[in-house]
Design a protein around this motif. Structure first.
Motif, short mmCIF file in Angstrom:
data_model
loop_
_atom_site.label_atom_id
_atom_site.label_comp_id
_atom_site.label_asym_id
_atom_site.label_seq_id
_atom_site.Cartn_x
_atom_site.Cartn_y
_atom_site.Cartn_z
N ASP A 101 -10.40 4.87 6.48
CA ASP A 101 -10.85 3.53 6.83
C ASP A 101 -12.25 3.61 7.45
OD1 ASP A 101 -11.36 1.06 8.00
OD2 ASP A 101 -9.32 0.79 8.73
N ALA A 153 -2.26 4.18 13.92
CA ALA A 153 -2.45 3.41 12.68
C ALA A 153 -2.30 4.31 11.47
CB ALA A 153 -3.83 2.75 12.69
N GLU A 198 1.44 5.08 11.05
CA GLU A 198 2.16 3.93 10.49
C GLU A 198 1.85 3.76 9.01
OE1 GLU A 198 0.92 0.71 13.01
OE2 GLU A 198 2.25 1.34 14.66
N ALA A 199 0.59 3.97 8.62
CA ALA A 199 0.22 3.85 7.21
C ALA A 199 0.94 4.90 6.37
CB ALA A 199 -1.29 3.98 7.05
N GLU A 200 1.03 6.12 6.91
CA GLU A 200 1.75 7.18 6.17
C GLU A 200 3.24 6.89 6.08
OE1 GLU A 200 0.48 9.70 4.39
OE2 GLU A 200 -1.47 8.86 4.89
N ARG A 219 3.65 4.29 3.43
CA ARG A 219 3.44 4.93 2.13
C ARG A 219 4.67 5.74 1.71
NH1 ARG A 219 -0.71 9.74 1.24
NH2 ARG A 219 -0.31 10.11 -0.93
#
Length: 196
Positions: A116, A175, A178-180, A183
């Motif tokens: 990001d 963050a 949480e994204a992993e 996914r």
């Protein structure tokens, strides 16, 4: 003699130069006869007083080659920052907080984690601006605080700044985590859904 010799470094230090100037003043006093037979103590005492009041040596703040938010540039600047931080004298608590922040930033700057652009910008700002400014301000303020009674200790400010920076880096790590997790959950659903 190499310039990295501790003796030569001390000979060129502010403490030695200030002490020597004060010691020379002591020699002047001794030559007038005002010090009497105690002139060696006067000269030595003035040298010691000068060495104690001299501002401490402080490493120059690092200059960073990169300015953009490219990962490779931030990683190179992080290595420069680490070399600077190794030369700075810090309290045990501040060093502990700095080590925790350093470890977290190092993990976040590993290739493949931070994609990001906003997160990378925050890390670049932390490495190139926030940490060096916090530490340099602490080093400068620490010397002056000896002459100001009742003021808040500069260590407290540095520790609070490092804690806030650690919190900011932790938010990025959370963050990413949480994204992993999302996914992984999506991929699990996809794999399980193929069998139906």
């Amino acid at each position: 003699m190499a310039t990295s010799s501790p003796l030569l470094r001390y000979a060129e230090s502010r403490k030695n130069l200030t002490g020597s100037l004060c010691g020379l003043a002591g020699v002047g006093i001794a030559l007038t006869g005002a010090a009497g037979p105690l002139w060696p103590l006067v000269v030595g005492g003035l040298y010691a007083a000068g060495a104690l009041i001299a501002p401490p040596e402080r490493p120059a703040t690092p200059e960073f080659a990169e300015e953009g938010d490219r990962l490779d540039g931030v990683r190179a600047d992080f290595a420069t920052l680490r070399a600077y931080l190794a030369e700075v004298e810090l309290s045990a608590t501040a060093r502990e907080r700095l080590t925790a922040l350093d470890t977290l930033v190092e993990a976040l700057l590993e290739p493949g984690w931070v994609t990001d652009p906003e997160h990378l910008h925050v890390l670049a700002r932390t490495v190139r601006q926030d940490i060096p400014e916090a530490v340099d301000t602490f080093v400068r303020t620490r010397w002056w605080s000896r002459f100001t009674s009742g003021a808040e200790a500069p260590e407290g400010h540095l520790e609070r700044q490092l804690a806030a920076l650690h919190e900011e880096a932790t938010a990025i790590a959370t963050a990413l985590q949480e994204a992993e997790a999302i996914r992984q959950h999506i991929h699990t659903k996809y794999v399980e859904g193929r069998g139906n």
